[in-house]
Scaffold this motif. Structure first.
Motif, PDB file in Angstrom:
ATOM      1  N   GLU A 132       0.823  -1.218   0.000  1.00  0.00           N
ATOM      2  CA  GLU A 132       0.000   0.000   0.000  1.00  0.00           C
ATOM      3  C   GLU A 132       0.854   1.263   0.000  1.00  0.00           C
ATOM      4  O   GLU A 132       0.499   2.255  -0.630  1.00  0.00           O
ATOM      5  CB  GLU A 132      -0.929  -0.008   1.210  1.00  0.00           C
ATOM      6  N   LYS A 133       1.979   1.218   0.706  1.00  0.00           N
ATOM      7  CA  LYS A 133       2.869   2.380   0.749  1.00  0.00           C
ATOM      8  C   LYS A 133       3.386   2.713  -0.645  1.00  0.00           C
ATOM      9  O   LYS A 133       3.479   3.891  -1.022  1.00  0.00           O
ATOM     10  CB  LYS A 133       4.038   2.133   1.703  1.00  0.00           C
ATOM     11  N   PHE A 134       3.702   1.702  -1.435  1.00  0.00           N
ATOM     12  CA  PHE A 134       4.160   1.940  -2.803  1.00  0.00           C
ATOM     13  C   PHE A 134       3.083   2.687  -3.590  1.00  0.00           C
ATOM     14  O   PHE A 134       3.374   3.656  -4.295  1.00  0.00           O
ATOM     15  CB  PHE A 134       4.503   0.626  -3.528  1.00  0.00           C
ATOM     16  N   ILE A 135       1.839   2.248  -3.471  1.00  0.00           N
ATOM     17  CA  ILE A 135       0.740   2.888  -4.204  1.00  0.00           C
ATOM     18  C   ILE A 135       0.598   4.350  -3.779  1.00  0.00           C
ATOM     19  O   ILE A 135       0.517   5.245  -4.618  1.00  0.00           O
ATOM     20  CB  ILE A 135      -0.579   2.112  -4.002  1.00  0.00           C
ATOM     21  N   ARG A 136       0.604   4.599  -2.472  1.00  0.00           N
ATOM     22  CA  ARG A 136       0.496   5.980  -1.979  1.00  0.00           C
ATOM     23  C   ARG A 136       1.655   6.830  -2.475  1.00  0.00           C
ATOM     24  O   ARG A 136       1.453   7.941  -2.983  1.00  0.00           O
ATOM     25  CB  ARG A 136       0.490   5.984  -0.446  1.00  0.00           C
ATOM     26  N   THR A 165     -12.375  17.577  -1.378  1.00  0.00           N
ATOM     27  CA  THR A 165     -11.065  18.226  -1.494  1.00  0.00           C
ATOM     28  C   THR A 165      -9.948  17.464  -0.790  1.00  0.00           C
ATOM     29  O   THR A 165      -8.778  17.661  -1.092  1.00  0.00           O
ATOM     30  CB  THR A 165     -11.116  19.662  -0.930  1.00  0.00           C
ATOM     31  N   SER A 166     -10.282  16.570   0.123  1.00  0.00           N
ATOM     32  CA  SER A 166      -9.254  15.846   0.882  1.00  0.00           C
ATOM     33  C   SER A 166      -9.037  14.408   0.397  1.00  0.00           C
ATOM     34  O   SER A 166      -8.293  13.657   1.020  1.00  0.00           O
ATOM     35  CB  SER A 166      -9.625  15.832   2.370  1.00  0.00           C
ATOM     36  N   TYR A 167      -9.658  14.024  -0.707  1.00  0.00           N
ATOM     37  CA  TYR A 167      -9.581  12.639  -1.185  1.00  0.00           C
ATOM     38  C   TYR A 167      -8.144  12.174  -1.422  1.00  0.00           C
ATOM     39  O   TYR A 167      -7.720  11.145  -0.889  1.00  0.00           O
ATOM     40  CB  TYR A 167     -10.408  12.486  -2.476  1.00  0.00           C
ATOM     41  N   ALA A 171      -6.785   5.864   3.304  1.00  0.00           N
ATOM     42  CA  ALA A 171      -7.664   5.241   2.317  1.00  0.00           C
ATOM     43  C   ALA A 171      -6.831   4.759   1.126  1.00  0.00           C
ATOM     44  O   ALA A 171      -5.689   5.185   0.948  1.00  0.00           O
ATOM     45  CB  ALA A 171      -8.702   6.255   1.840  1.00  0.00           C
ATOM     46  N   LEU A 172      -7.419   3.866   0.369  1.00  0.00           N
ATOM     47  CA  LEU A 172      -6.853   3.442  -0.908  1.00  0.00           C
ATOM     48  C   LEU A 172      -7.957   3.550  -1.952  1.00  0.00           C
ATOM     49  O   LEU A 172      -9.126   3.336  -1.637  1.00  0.00           O
ATOM     50  CB  LEU A 172      -6.364   1.988  -0.850  1.00  0.00           C
ATOM     51  N   PRO A 173      -7.611   3.859  -3.182  1.00  0.00           N
ATOM     52  CA  PRO A 173      -8.654   3.962  -4.214  1.00  0.00           C
ATOM     53  C   PRO A 173      -9.194   2.578  -4.583  1.00  0.00           C
ATOM     54  O   PRO A 173      -8.468   1.582  -4.498  1.00  0.00           O
ATOM     55  CB  PRO A 173      -7.920   4.601  -5.396  1.00  0.00           C
ATOM     56  N   SER A 174     -10.450   2.544  -4.972  1.00  0.00           N
ATOM     57  CA  SER A 174     -11.019   1.305  -5.521  1.00  0.00           C
ATOM     58  C   SER A 174     -10.356   1.048  -6.876  1.00  0.00           C
ATOM     59  O   SER A 174      -9.678   1.927  -7.418  1.00  0.00           O
ATOM     60  CB  SER A 174     -12.530   1.467  -5.704  1.00  0.00           C
ATOM     61  N   MET A 175     -10.559  -0.123  -7.420  1.00  0.00           N
ATOM     62  CA  MET A 175      -9.957  -0.437  -8.718  1.00  0.00           C
ATOM     63  C   MET A 175     -10.434   0.528  -9.811  1.00  0.00           C
ATOM     64  O   MET A 175      -9.603   1.072 -10.546  1.00  0.00           O
ATOM     65  CB  MET A 175     -10.239  -1.885  -9.120  1.00  0.00           C
TER      66      MET A 175
END
Length: 104
Positions: free
Chosen positions: A3-7, A32-34, A43-47
């Motif tokens: 997850e850290k890589f994605i962020r 505005t904070s997404y 959070a992580l985005p959905s696919m």
């Protein structure tokens, strides 16, 4: 990869594009904070949202996850233009690039 890589990768590509978190969030149709919530690990985005983010940042999902070859913003622009060309036009560009490379 985690997850850290994605962020971190979203942040890296966003900074290369020189877009603030707030603006990117709004342009993706979110609060505005997404993007900040993704970057901070809340959070992580959905696919489907991840695919929208890749499109927004001008990369394919494959390019997003390619750790060995990160492209610069100018390279990303060139790639976007090349993708719009037909086979013959792309071949001409490749020929030109090969000639330029030989001149060095």
């Amino acid at each position: 990869m985690d997850e850290k890589f994605i962020r971190d990768r979203i942040t890296e590509l966003r900074l290369q594009k020189d877009v603030p978190e707030r603006k990117m969030s709004i342009e993706l149709g979110h609060s505005t904070s997404y993007i900040h919530s993704i970057a901070s690990g809340r959070a992580l985005p959905s696919m489907p949202e991840f695919l929208y983010i890749c499109d927004y940042l001008g990369v394919t999902p494959m390019e997003f996850f390619n750790e060995s070859e990160h492209t610069t913003p100018i390279q990303q622009r060139a790639i976007q233009y090349i993708r719009q060309l037909d086979e013959e036009e792309a071949r001409l560009i490749v020929d030109l690039l090969e000639r330029i490379k030989k001149m060095k």
